[in-house]
Structures are given as C-alpha cells and as structure tokens.
Design an enzyme around this catalytic site. Structure first.
Site, PDB file in Angstrom:
ATOM      1  N   ASP A   1     -47.721 -20.138  75.145  1.00 24.95           N
ATOM      2  CA  ASP A   1     -46.804 -20.078  76.286  1.00 24.95           C
ATOM      3  C   ASP A   1     -46.243 -21.440  76.661  1.00 24.95           C
ATOM      4  OD1 ASP A   1     -47.690 -17.485  76.312  1.00 24.95           O
ATOM      5  OD2 ASP A   1     -48.205 -17.478  78.448  1.00 24.95           O
TER       6      ASP A   1
ATOM      7  N   HIS B   1     -51.403 -22.402  75.030  1.00 26.79           N
ATOM      8  CA  HIS B   1     -50.145 -23.045  75.418  1.00 26.79           C
ATOM      9  C   HIS B   1     -49.741 -24.085  74.385  1.00 26.79           C
ATOM     10  CE1 HIS B   1     -51.759 -21.306  79.087  1.00 26.79           C
ATOM     11  NE2 HIS B   1     -50.511 -21.241  79.517  1.00 26.79           N
TER      12      HIS B   1
HETATM   13 NI    NI Z   1     -46.958 -19.899  81.570  1.00 28.87          NI
END
Ligand code: NI
Length: 420
Positions: A246, A388
């Site tokens: 992400d 991430h």
């Molecule tokens: Ni996010």
C-alpha cells in the site's frame, strides 16, 4: 534448424524489446511415446523384415502410425516399425526456456549429438521426461530432441478470461497460420503464461496453445463487496497467498520490491495513492507490465468514512483516472485507507474493497524480522497480507518472507486471483 531460423531472428529482435516474452508451440498433432524396454526397429511391420536399428529403454519417439500390434515410429535419426507393446504413453508439461542466450536442441542426450535447432529465452517447450546427465526430452512445434534441464523452468500461470463473443481460436503456434487446435468459449477461465507479439500462450483443461492476446482479459470482479481473505485453493493445487503493498509507488522502494518478487516468480497487488501515481508513472507502468495487479488506495489517503459522498467520489475517481493515464487500464480492486468503509463508501464502488487477513504492522515497527514473525504466526491458504512499499525496511524484509512462504509450499497470486 530450417524452420526455426526466420522466427528465431524475429524472436531475438523481440527479446531486445521486451524481457520474458515467448514463442512456442503446443503439442498439436505430434504424438510422443517412451520406449519401455530395449527394442529393435524393423523396416516393415514384421519380425522377419530387415532390422534397421535399435532403441534403448528410456528413449522417446514420435508415433506416426499404429496398426495391428505394430507402431511406425520416428526419431531424429531413424524411422521404422517397433512392436507396440514396448511403448508407453507419457504426459508432457510446459516449461519456459530461461537460458539468456537460448539453448541448443540436440538429437540425443549429449553435447556431441547433432543440433536440431536453437531454442530462445522465453519459449515454451513441452517436457516429456529426462535422460541421465541432466537432459530433458522436449517438443517444440514439430521438432523434438534433448536440451539441458537447467535451461528450463516451470512457469507460474495466472488466471485470465477469454473475451471473444464467438470464442477464441486456439492455435498450435503463435501465428495466424498456426494449426487450429480448437475454440475456447467466451468467458472461459484459462491459465495464462506469457505473451509473444500479440499471441498469448494459455492452457485450459487438456488444451494448450495460443490465442490472440487481445481476446484475453484480467478476471475482474465487478461487485462492491468487502473481502478480507481469498477462497481456498482448488483441490490438488498449491496453497496461495496474496501479498499487497500500500501507499506507493515509491521511486526507491517499489523497484526493489519488484526485483524481489521477480526472483520468486511472485505476483502481488499494489494499492496506490493517487498523488504518488502521478509522480511515478514510469514505476506504475513497470509494476503493471511485470504482471502485478494495480489497486486504488484513494488520492490523498483520507479516512473516507469522515467525508461527504462528493468527497469520497473525488478521492476514488481521482486515483482511478491517474492510474488510467499511467497504464491505459483502470484499477481492478480498491482498498479504503485504514480499512475504513461503510454503506456510503460502498455505494459508489464498482470494484471490490479489499481489506486483509494479516497486518504485518511494517509501518509501525520498521523491523524486517517482525514482518516475517507476523506472517509465520498467522499465514494460511487464502491469506491477504498487508505491507507497504514506502518503507525501506519492508523491502529489506521481503526476501525472507517470500523464502519462508515458498518453503511452506505457497504460490504468490494477485488479489483478484485469490478471490476466485
Ligand atoms: Ni494506506
């Protein structure tokens, strides 16, 4: 060699443009069997006829004709009759040629044997079995022979769907003149391996071959449901996980993650933030062209449940459009920041909202070992793992995560793949 050459030159040219493409062929009408015990080749279908050669147990031959207990066979060096009882059926599996400069196809399992031709990187060949000394017997189109086993690798397929109203014509070779093997009905899900010059190599049930790449589409769910895990793998298939990254793309970290994914043949999903998409369009393209799925993670990473419906639309559509500008495709999945969604947010969605089964908390601890520990603690078939691609520590820890999951027998697929 003769029929390979023009194509091979073309292929070399293609290879210089795009890494990982392929040419190749399917089994088609060529029928290959294995010799079960040492045997004699006769000129005619009779033990009284002239003996023209011998075949050792373990040899592979092409069957050209069968009648009354006799089989007419062909090898690169000889042709004649053997009794049918010395032959057994063998199954083949598609493998990719991974040797950078290609690999030589020999008439026999030896470097000193005659050359049949050269097989270039990215081709799909059919492997029927192995011979001592690190050799594999393969078929490529109408050519057969032996190549070094270490020049080959079993490719990882992804699921795609046929989108041709009248069905897609399946061909033996990647060419409009390739022998027609059949038609695959519209909407059929196929295993897709690789594309060469507009032709996609696919498998479905027992059929293998090429369809036009334009007749294949990503499998896409068009509902507004919320998912936090995938469906279990089909019976007999490998366990699957969907790795998700992400908040990127990031100019430094995302390319490192792509390199690690490539090392493990892993497909993943990247939920991108619109403002980073516009800044890094070349990386968005790189992610997409490597076969990963692109997801929408809003324009500014706001908590959507605190916004008006107009505000939600702006956050979602802004990123959809930025991704379309970068790759010419809209995102296929959505992830609400912080996992915050409600009926209002869902009311404007036309693609699934994806939460997660495992939160690695990589953004919080910045510790590669803890990422692995959280995966180890809870991973199972169908897990969706949240990470991430904006933290260097995540890129640093990824190799160990993939190594662990690979050893546990997992396959790495996109979110859309794991939902069906
Ligand atoms: Ni996010």
């Amino acid at each position: 060699m003769k029929k390979f050459l023009p194509y091979a030159l073309f292929l070399t040219f293609m290879m210089s443009l795009v890494v990982g493409q392929l040419s190749a062929s399917a089994e088609g009408s060529v029928k290959i069997q294995k010799v079960n015990k040492d045997t004699i080749i006769y000129e005619e279908p009779s033990t009284n006829s002239v003996e023209i050669g011998e075949l050792a147990k373990g040899s592979f031959i092409i069957v050209t004709q069968v009648s009354k207990g006799w089989t007419h066979i062909q090898t690169p060096e000889q042709a004649g009759y053997v009794t049918s009882d010395v032959l057994v059926q063998v199954k083949s599996e598609g493998y990719l040629v991974i040797q950078k400069d290609g690999t030589t196809l020999f008439t026999a399992p030896s470097q000193n044997a005659q050359h049949v031709g050269q097989l270039y990187e990215g081709r799909v060949v059919y492997v029927y079995g192995t011979a001592p000394g690190g050799w594999s017997f393969v078929q490529y189109g109408e050519d057969t022979g032996y190549v070094a086993t270490n020049a080959l690798k079993k490719p990882v397929p992804t699921k795609k769907q046929i989108t041709a109203p009248d069905g897609a014509v399946l061909r033996l070779t990647a060419s409009p003149n390739g022998e027609v093997l059949g038609t695959i009905a519209n909407k059929t899900t196929v295993q897709y391996y690789i594309t060469l010059a507009g032709w996609a190599y696919v498998e479905v049930n027992d059929q293998k071959g090429y369809v036009k790449a334009s007749e294949l589409a990503n499998i896409q769910l068009t509902n507004n449901k919320v998912y936090n895990k995938g469906v279990p793998a089909e019976k007999g298939a490998k366990k699957r996980v969907a790795l998700t990254f992400d908040d990127g793309p990031d100019a430094k970290v995302t390319p490192q993650i792509l390199a690690t994914l490539k090392k493990y043949d892993a497909k993943a999903t990247f939920f991108m933030v619109g403002k980073n998409v516009s800044r890094n369009t070349a990386i968005v393209k790189q992610v997409y062209e490597a076969g990963h799925e692109i997801g929408n993670h809003t324009s500014n990473h706001k908590k959507l449940t605190s916004l008006s419906i107009a505000g939600v639309k702006q956050e979602v559509n802004g990123t959809s459009n930025a991704i379309y500008t970068a790759i010419g495709q809209y995102p296929t999945v959505f992830r609400p920041p912080y996992g915050a969604t409600n009926d209002q947010v869902r009311s404007i969605m036309t693609i699934p909202s994806i939460l997660w089964s495992i939160d690695t908390l990589d953004w919080k601890h910045h510790n590669p070992d803890k990422i692995l520990a959280s995966v180890k603690a809870s991973v199972k078939d169908g897990s969706i793992i949240l990470m991430h691609d904006i933290h260097q520590t995540t890129a640093n820890g990824l190799d160990n995560v993939l190594l662990y999951l690979q050893k546990q027998g997992y396959e790495f697929v996109t979110v859309s793949d794991i939902l069906q």
